[in-house]
Design a protein around this motif. Structure first.
Motif, PDB file in Angstrom:
ATOM      1  N   ALA A   6       2.095 -30.041  -6.545  1.00 20.80           N
ATOM      2  CA  ALA A   6       3.312 -30.732  -6.099  1.00 20.80           C
ATOM      3  C   ALA A   6       4.305 -30.968  -7.244  1.00 20.80           C
ATOM      4  O   ALA A   6       5.500 -30.682  -7.095  1.00 20.80           O
ATOM      5  N   PRO A   7       3.867 -31.456  -8.397  1.00 20.83           N
ATOM      6  CA  PRO A   7       4.822 -31.635  -9.498  1.00 20.83           C
ATOM      7  C   PRO A   7       5.457 -30.312  -9.950  1.00 20.83           C
ATOM      8  O   PRO A   7       6.634 -30.275 -10.314  1.00 20.83           O
ATOM      9  N   LEU A   8       4.669 -29.216  -9.890  1.00 25.12           N
ATOM     10  CA  LEU A   8       5.224 -27.919 -10.268  1.00 25.12           C
ATOM     11  C   LEU A   8       6.311 -27.493  -9.285  1.00 25.12           C
ATOM     12  O   LEU A   8       7.354 -26.965  -9.672  1.00 25.12           O
ATOM     13  N   GLY A   9       6.057 -27.708  -7.977  1.00 24.66           N
ATOM     14  CA  GLY A   9       7.060 -27.372  -6.976  1.00 24.66           C
ATOM     15  C   GLY A   9       8.327 -28.189  -7.146  1.00 24.66           C
ATOM     16  O   GLY A   9       9.441 -27.678  -7.010  1.00 24.66           O
ATOM     17  N   GLN A  10       8.147 -29.482  -7.438  1.00 26.21           N
ATOM     18  CA  GLN A  10       9.304 -30.347  -7.644  1.00 26.21           C
ATOM     19  C   GLN A  10      10.104 -29.911  -8.872  1.00 26.21           C
ATOM     20  O   GLN A  10      11.343 -29.897  -8.857  1.00 26.21           O
ATOM     21  N   GLU A  11       9.384 -29.529  -9.920  1.00 33.76           N
ATOM     22  CA  GLU A  11      10.061 -29.073 -11.126  1.00 33.76           C
ATOM     23  C   GLU A  11      10.785 -27.750 -10.869  1.00 33.76           C
ATOM     24  O   GLU A  11      11.892 -27.519 -11.350  1.00 33.76           O
ATOM     25  N   GLY A  12      10.128 -26.867 -10.068  1.00 30.97           N
ATOM     26  CA  GLY A  12      10.765 -25.601  -9.729  1.00 30.97           C
ATOM     27  C   GLY A  12      12.054 -25.815  -8.954  1.00 30.97           C
ATOM     28  O   GLY A  12      13.076 -25.173  -9.217  1.00 30.97           O
ATOM     29  N   ALA A  13      12.023 -26.723  -7.969  1.00 28.90           N
ATOM     30  CA  ALA A  13      13.218 -27.015  -7.179  1.00 28.90           C
ATOM     31  C   ALA A  13      14.315 -27.603  -8.056  1.00 28.90           C
ATOM     32  O   ALA A  13      15.497 -27.272  -7.903  1.00 28.90           O
ATOM     33  N   ARG A  14      13.894 -28.473  -8.994  1.00 30.22           N
ATOM     34  CA  ARG A  14      14.879 -29.063  -9.896  1.00 30.22           C
ATOM     35  C   ARG A  14      15.523 -27.996 -10.774  1.00 30.22           C
ATOM     36  O   ARG A  14      16.748 -27.994 -10.978  1.00 30.22           O
ATOM     37  N   LEU A  15      14.711 -27.038 -11.265  1.00 33.67           N
ATOM     38  CA  LEU A  15      15.245 -25.984 -12.126  1.00 33.67           C
ATOM     39  C   LEU A  15      16.164 -25.045 -11.347  1.00 33.67           C
ATOM     40  O   LEU A  15      17.188 -24.592 -11.868  1.00 33.67           O
ATOM     41  N   LEU A  16      15.799 -24.749 -10.084  1.00 36.49           N
ATOM     42  CA  LEU A  16      16.669 -23.903  -9.257  1.00 36.49           C
ATOM     43  C   LEU A  16      18.017 -24.574  -9.023  1.00 36.49           C
ATOM     44  O   LEU A  16      19.069 -23.934  -9.106  1.00 36.49           O
ATOM     45  N   ASP A  17      17.978 -25.858  -8.726  1.00 34.06           N
ATOM     46  CA  ASP A  17      19.226 -26.582  -8.509  1.00 34.06           C
ATOM     47  C   ASP A  17      20.041 -26.631  -9.794  1.00 34.06           C
ATOM     48  O   ASP A  17      21.267 -26.447  -9.775  1.00 34.06           O
ATOM     49  N   GLU A  18      19.355 -26.848 -10.904  1.00 32.18           N
ATOM     50  CA  GLU A  18      20.049 -26.917 -12.188  1.00 32.18           C
ATOM     51  C   GLU A  18      20.680 -25.564 -12.532  1.00 32.18           C
ATOM     52  O   GLU A  18      21.826 -25.486 -12.986  1.00 32.18           O
TER      53      GLU A  18
END
Length: 337
Positions: A75-87
Motif C-alpha cells: 500500500a505505501p508503494l502504491g501511494q508513493e507511485g500515485a504521488r510520483l505520477l501526479d508530481e
C-alpha cells in the motif's frame, strides 16, 4: 516503517522464501537455530517484513500470514507511485507552459529563423501544432510520407480538429491512389478538415496561425527551417492560398469527371517534364509517383503520338505545338467534386 527495495524483493523470492517455507513446514524456528546465523540476511528480512514473529514465551519464531503483511508493504508503494505520477504530471504541465512561452516569444535570442535537426524535428512540430489556436495549413508531397508518419499525423491532426481548429492540406494527385493516405484523408475530413490535390506544388510546408512556418532545411541533412519572420510567413501563406485555389478537392467519392481531369493534368505535367529535359527520377519526384509509374506515363504518350523513341515523341509534339500548358492557357478552372 522500513522501506523495501528491489534487492529485498529478489532476496524474498529466493533464500528468504525457502527459509519461510521451512519455518511453515516445521511449525516455527527455535531460538538458537543455526539458520539464524547461516541465513542471517534472509532471517532479518522475514523479521523486518513481519512474515515471522517471535513467541516471547517459548523463544521461537512463527510464520505469519503473508496476506496480513502485504498491505503494510504494498500500500505505501502504491501511494508513493500515485504521488510520483501526479508530481510528474505537474512538472510536465509546468514545462509545457514554459515551452509555449518560449515558442511564442520573438525575443529569445533565436531570431526569425531557427534550424532544427534530426530527432528534434518531430517534437518541435508536435509542440507547434499543439499551440495552434485558429488554423493549420500544410503542404505534403506524396514522396517520403510513410505509414508510420501518416499514423502519427492522424493522431496529431485529429486532436487539433477536436479542439475546433481548422486544417487545410495540399497533396499531389498521386496521393489519391495511396491507400494509407486515403485512410488518413477520410479520418480528418470527417472531422472537418479540407484536403485538395494538384499536379505539382511547392515543397513540404506547415504554417500555424499564419505566425510560424516550417519548411525543409538543407537537402544533405535531415533538418527543418523554422520561420517566424511575419513578412516571410505571410508570403508563404499567400503561395499556399494561390495553389489551393488551383487544386481539386480530395473526397472519397472520386467522381469520374474529376479523375478524368486529374489524369489530364498529370499527362500535361509529364509533357512539360519531357520538354524541359528533366531526368526520369526528377520528373517522377515532382509528379509524386514512382519512376516505374512515370515511365508508364511516357510510354502512353509514345503510343498516343505513335512514336518509337523519346526523340520522335518530342519532335512530334513540337510539330503539333503541344507544350503541356494547354490547360492553363485555356483558363479552365478545376471543378469541385
Amino acid at each position: 516503517m522500513r522501506s523495501f527495495g528491489p534487492d529485498d524483493r529478489d532476496l524474498l523470492r529466493s533464500d528468504a522464501a525457502k527459509l519461510y517455507e521451512e519455518i511453515v513446514a516445521e511449525g516455527g524456528l527455535q531460538e538458537g537455530d543455526p539458520r539464524m546465523v547461516t541465513e542471517r540476511r534472509a532471517f532479518d528480512l522475514l523479521l523486518g517484513l513481519g512474515l515471522i514473529s517471535p513467541d516471547h514465551e517459548g523463544g521461537a519464531f512463527h510464520a505469519v500470514d503473508p496476506g496480513a503483511v502485504q498491505s503494510r508493504v504494498v500500500a505505501p508503494l502504491g501511494q508513493e507511485g500515485a504521488r510520483l505520477l501526479d508530481e510528474s504530471s505537474q512538472w510536465a504541465q509546468t514545462f509545457a507552459s514554459l515551452a509555449q512561452v518560449w515558442r511564442r516569444s520573438p525575443d529569445t535570442g533565436r531570431g526569425p529563423f531557427t534550424l532544427v535537426h534530426n530527432e528534434a524535428i518531430d517534437p518541435f512540430i508536435a509542440g507547434m501544432v499543439a499551440d495552434c489556436e485558429v488554423e493549420m495549413l500544410t503542404a505534403q508531397p506524396q514522396t517520403g510520407r510513410n505509414r508510420k508518419a501518416l499514423a502519427a499525423a492522424a493522431v496529431r491532426d485529429t486532436a487539433l480538429l477536436e479542439r475546433g481548429m481548422k486544417i487545410r492540406t495540399l497533396y499531389q494527385h498521386s496521393a489519391r491512389r495511396h491507400a494509407v493516405t486515403r485512410k488518413y484523408v477520410a479520418a480528418v475530413t470527417e472531422l472537418g478538415a479540407e484536403v485538395r490535390t494538384l499536379d505539382e506544388f511547392f515543397n513540404r510546408m506547415i504554417i500555424v496561425d499564419r505566425r510560424i512556418a516550417v519548411i525543409p532545411g538543407r537537402e544533405d541533412v535531415r533538418s527543418a527551417m523554422v520561420i517566424r519572420e511575419p513578412s516571410i510567413v505571410a508570403y508563404l501563406a499567400d503561395i499556399f492560398e494561390r495553389t489551393w485555389e488551383r487544386a481539386r478537392p480530395f473526397t472519397m467519392s472520386q467522381k469520374s469527371s474529376t479523375m478524368s481531369g486529374i489524369a489530364g493534368e498529370q499527362r500535361a505535367m509529364t509533357i512539360r517534364m519531357l520538354i524541359e529535359g528533366h531526368s526520369d527520377p526528377v520528373s517522377a519526384k515532382r509528379l509524386g509517383v514512382s519512376a516505374r509509374t512515370y515511365a508508364g506515363y511516357v510510354a502512353d504518350l509514345k503510343e498516343e503520338y505513335e512514336a518509337d523513341t523519346r526523340f520522335q515523341l518530342g519532335y512530334t509534339m513540337g510539330t503539333l505545338g503541344v507544350s503541356g500548358n494547354e490547360h492553363q492557357e485555356s483558363g479552365q478552372e478545376p471543378q469541385d467534386e
